[in-house]
Design a protein around this motif. Structure first.
Motif, short mmCIF file in Angstrom:
data_model
loop_
_atom_site.label_atom_id
_atom_site.label_comp_id
_atom_site.label_asym_id
_atom_site.label_seq_id
_atom_site.Cartn_x
_atom_site.Cartn_y
_atom_site.Cartn_z
N HIS A 14 0.82 -1.22 0.00
CA HIS A 14 0.00 0.00 0.00
C HIS A 14 0.85 1.26 0.00
CE1 HIS A 14 -3.08 -2.89 1.04
NE2 HIS A 14 -2.42 -3.21 2.13
N LEU A 15 2.14 1.11 -0.26
CA LEU A 15 3.04 2.26 -0.15
C LEU A 15 2.64 3.38 -1.12
CD1 LEU A 15 5.59 3.04 1.48
CD2 LEU A 15 6.95 2.30 -0.50
N TYR A 16 2.12 2.99 -2.28
CA TYR A 16 1.77 3.98 -3.30
C TYR A 16 0.65 4.92 -2.84
CZ TYR A 16 -2.34 1.06 -4.19
OH TYR A 16 -3.51 0.36 -4.06
N ARG A 17 -0.06 4.54 -1.79
CA ARG A 17 -1.17 5.38 -1.31
C ARG A 17 -0.69 6.59 -0.51
NH1 ARG A 17 -5.15 0.62 1.11
NH2 ARG A 17 -5.55 -0.47 -0.87
N TYR A 18 0.55 6.54 -0.06
CA TYR A 18 1.06 7.58 0.82
C TYR A 18 1.83 8.64 0.04
CZ TYR A 18 0.06 4.33 4.66
OH TYR A 18 -0.54 3.48 5.55
N SER A 19 1.63 9.88 0.43
CA SER A 19 2.47 10.95 -0.11
C SER A 19 3.79 10.95 0.63
CB SER A 19 1.79 12.30 0.07
OG SER A 19 1.75 12.65 1.45
N ILE A 20 4.79 11.59 0.06
CA ILE A 20 6.10 11.64 0.71
C ILE A 20 6.01 12.34 2.07
CG2 ILE A 20 6.78 13.77 -0.48
CD1 ILE A 20 9.65 12.65 -0.54
N GLN A 21 5.13 13.34 2.18
CA GLN A 21 4.97 14.03 3.46
C GLN A 21 4.32 13.11 4.50
OE1 GLN A 21 6.09 17.33 4.29
NE2 GLN A 21 5.80 16.25 6.24
N GLU A 22 3.33 12.31 4.07
CA GLU A 22 2.66 11.39 5.00
C GLU A 22 3.64 10.34 5.53
OE1 GLU A 22 -1.96 11.38 3.41
OE2 GLU A 22 -0.45 10.15 2.38
N ILE A 23 4.54 9.86 4.66
CA ILE A 23 5.53 8.88 5.09
C ILE A 23 6.53 9.53 6.05
CG2 ILE A 23 7.38 7.33 4.34
CD1 ILE A 23 5.85 7.01 1.70
N ALA A 24 6.93 10.75 5.73
CA ALA A 24 7.85 11.47 6.62
C ALA A 24 7.23 11.66 8.00
CB ALA A 24 8.22 12.82 6.00
N ASP A 25 5.95 12.00 8.05
CA ASP A 25 5.27 12.19 9.33
C ASP A 25 5.15 10.86 10.08
OD1 ASP A 25 4.96 14.86 8.72
OD2 ASP A 25 2.89 14.65 8.01
N ALA A 26 4.81 9.79 9.36
CA ALA A 26 4.61 8.48 10.00
C ALA A 26 5.92 7.90 10.53
CB ALA A 26 3.98 7.51 9.01
N THR A 27 7.05 8.27 9.92
CA THR A 27 8.35 7.72 10.33
C THR A 27 9.15 8.69 11.20
OG1 THR A 27 9.32 8.50 8.24
CG2 THR A 27 8.53 6.23 8.31
N TYR A 28 8.54 9.85 11.53
CA TYR A 28 9.20 10.87 12.35
C TYR A 28 10.52 11.31 11.72
CZ TYR A 28 5.85 8.92 15.64
OH TYR A 28 4.69 8.46 16.22
N THR A 29 10.48 11.45 10.39
CA THR A 29 11.67 11.90 9.66
C THR A 29 11.31 13.12 8.84
OG1 THR A 29 11.20 10.37 7.81
CG2 THR A 29 12.62 9.55 9.58
N SER A 30 11.88 13.24 7.67
CA SER A 30 11.60 14.40 6.81
C SER A 30 11.60 13.95 5.36
CB SER A 30 12.66 15.49 7.01
OG SER A 30 13.93 15.00 6.60
N LYS A 31 11.10 14.81 4.49
CA LYS A 31 11.14 14.50 3.06
C LYS A 31 12.57 14.37 2.58
CE LYS A 31 8.31 17.90 1.75
NZ LYS A 31 7.46 18.72 0.86
N ALA A 32 13.46 15.19 3.11
CA ALA A 32 14.88 15.10 2.73
C ALA A 32 15.48 13.76 3.12
CB ALA A 32 15.66 16.24 3.38
N ALA A 33 15.07 13.22 4.29
CA ALA A 33 15.58 11.92 4.75
C ALA A 33 15.10 10.80 3.82
CB ALA A 33 15.12 11.65 6.17
N LEU A 34 13.86 10.90 3.33
CA LEU A 34 13.33 9.90 2.39
C LEU A 34 14.09 9.96 1.07
CD1 LEU A 34 9.52 10.31 3.10
CD2 LEU A 34 10.94 8.35 3.69
N VAL A 35 14.40 11.14 0.62
CA VAL A 35 15.17 11.29 -0.63
C VAL A 35 16.56 10.68 -0.46
CG1 VAL A 35 16.22 12.95 -2.20
CG2 VAL A 35 13.87 13.31 -1.41
N ARG A 36 17.19 10.95 0.69
CA ARG A 36 18.52 10.37 0.96
C ARG A 36 18.45 8.84 0.99
NH1 ARG A 36 18.97 14.64 4.67
NH2 ARG A 36 18.42 13.24 6.40
N PHE A 37 17.42 8.31 1.62
CA PHE A 37 17.24 6.86 1.68
C PHE A 37 17.15 6.27 0.27
CE2 PHE A 37 14.86 2.92 2.08
CZ PHE A 37 15.34 2.35 3.25
N ALA A 38 16.38 6.92 -0.60
CA ALA A 38 16.23 6.46 -1.98
C ALA A 38 17.55 6.54 -2.74
CB ALA A 38 15.15 7.27 -2.69
N LYS A 39 18.28 7.63 -2.53
CA LYS A 39 19.57 7.80 -3.22
C LYS A 39 20.60 6.77 -2.77
CE LYS A 39 19.23 12.66 -4.56
NZ LYS A 39 19.82 14.02 -4.47
#
Length: 303
Positions: A32-57
């Motif tokens: 169900h990951l596709y249902r979440y926006s990057i901001q929603e994932i950042a909020d749910a993981t107590y991180t940030s959009k920049a942290a998600l981008v770094r994880f992907a990179k």
């Protein structure tokens, strides 16, 4: 490795709090990951959009959007090609005996069929050619892969071909003894660990020009890049979070059985004659040994 396995590896092996939180969320919400926006994932993981981008990179993607596209495509492929049996947790505490019987049966059949689909005839023929002409064959794998390797070695020995399998702690000794006229079979699910013995021997084998036959999971990894021939394991299992390696073991054993069978078929009549002759000798030895043991037991009882 598949992308989901790379996510787990990043979260478990190389992650602190941020990576761990992101990785665990992805693994939990994978379908169900596709249902979440990057901001929603950042909020749910107590991180940030920049942290998600770094994880992907860190996983080799240009950004979160590219990672998410690849991850969703992988999940859709898995869900469309296989049953809903979770290879990591194929049964629960509430499963009946019959449920367990059916689930494990289906899981192992799926594993073999998936592995068969991944086998390429040309590399298989060339790998068998390599085994035939090699002066010496070494097989490397940590338990339980080494146990599966021992079954392969026993089959090969039945037709007169010795396969050396080092015990843990002596991988480097055997690897150093092999030459370019030999070959090595290396079994590693992740194919990426340079600290485990299976990963540490790769530079030794490459430095000596020893051709490598790899049995590893799908996707790019260190072992695959070092090997001359690679056979892909049915790799839907996670690296760590699972009950056991039901599907993986079945897949590896199937690959080894195919290698042995193709090797056997190259000199079918000669190998069959040798196998039957060896079986007859062993049976004769068994028949002479058992009466002697019974007689010895009788003497001890009446001694």
């Amino acid at each position: 490795m598949n992308l989901i396995q790379r996510v787990e590896e990043a979260a478990v092996l190389y992650g602190g709090g941020t990576r761990k939180n992101i990785g665990e969320f992805i693994l939990k919400e994978k379908s169900h990951l596709y249902r979440y926006s990057i901001q929603e994932i950042a909020d749910a993981t107590y991180t940030s959009k920049a942290a998600l981008v770094r994880f992907a990179k860190e996983l080799g993607f240009s950004g979160w959007r590219a990672f998410l596209k690849a991850f969703v495509e992988e999940q859709k492929y898995q869900e469309s090609h296989y049953t809903d049996i979770d290879p990591n947790f194929p049964f629960t505490a509430q499963s009946s005996r019959q449920d367990i019987i059916n689930q494990i049966c289906s899981l192992q059949v799926e594993s073999v069929l998936d592995t068969a689909d991944l086998l390429d005839h040309a590399p298989l023929d060339e790998a068998v050619d390599l085994l035939k002409r090699s002066r010496r064959i070494g097989l490397f794998g940590i338990s339980p892969n080494s146990l599966l390797g021992e079954l392969f070695a026993r089959k090969m020995l039945s037709i007169g071909r010795v396969v050396d399998i080092p015990v843990q702690g002596t991988f480097g000794l055997l690897a150093s003894a092999l030459q370019k006229t030999d070959c090595a079979i290396v079994i590693s699910y992740s194919g990426n660990s340079g600290v485990k013995e299976t990963g540490a021997i790769l530079p030794i084998l490459q430095g000596a020009g020893v051709p490598i036959i790899a049995i590893t999971s799908a996707g790019e990894n260190l072992l695959r890049s070092a090997a001359r021939y690679t056979f892909s394991i049915s790799s839907r299992e996670r690296l760590y979070s699972k009950i056991s390696t039901f599907a993986t073991e079945n897949s590896i054993l199937y690959i080894l059985n195919v290698l042995f069978s193709c090797y056997f078929a190259r000199d079918y009549e000669a190998n069959l004659d040798r196998k039957l002759h060896t079986s007859q000798l062993l049976e004769q030895e068994r028949r002479t040994t058992i009466p002697a043991l019974l007689e010895q037991k009788k003497d001890l009882e009446h001694g």
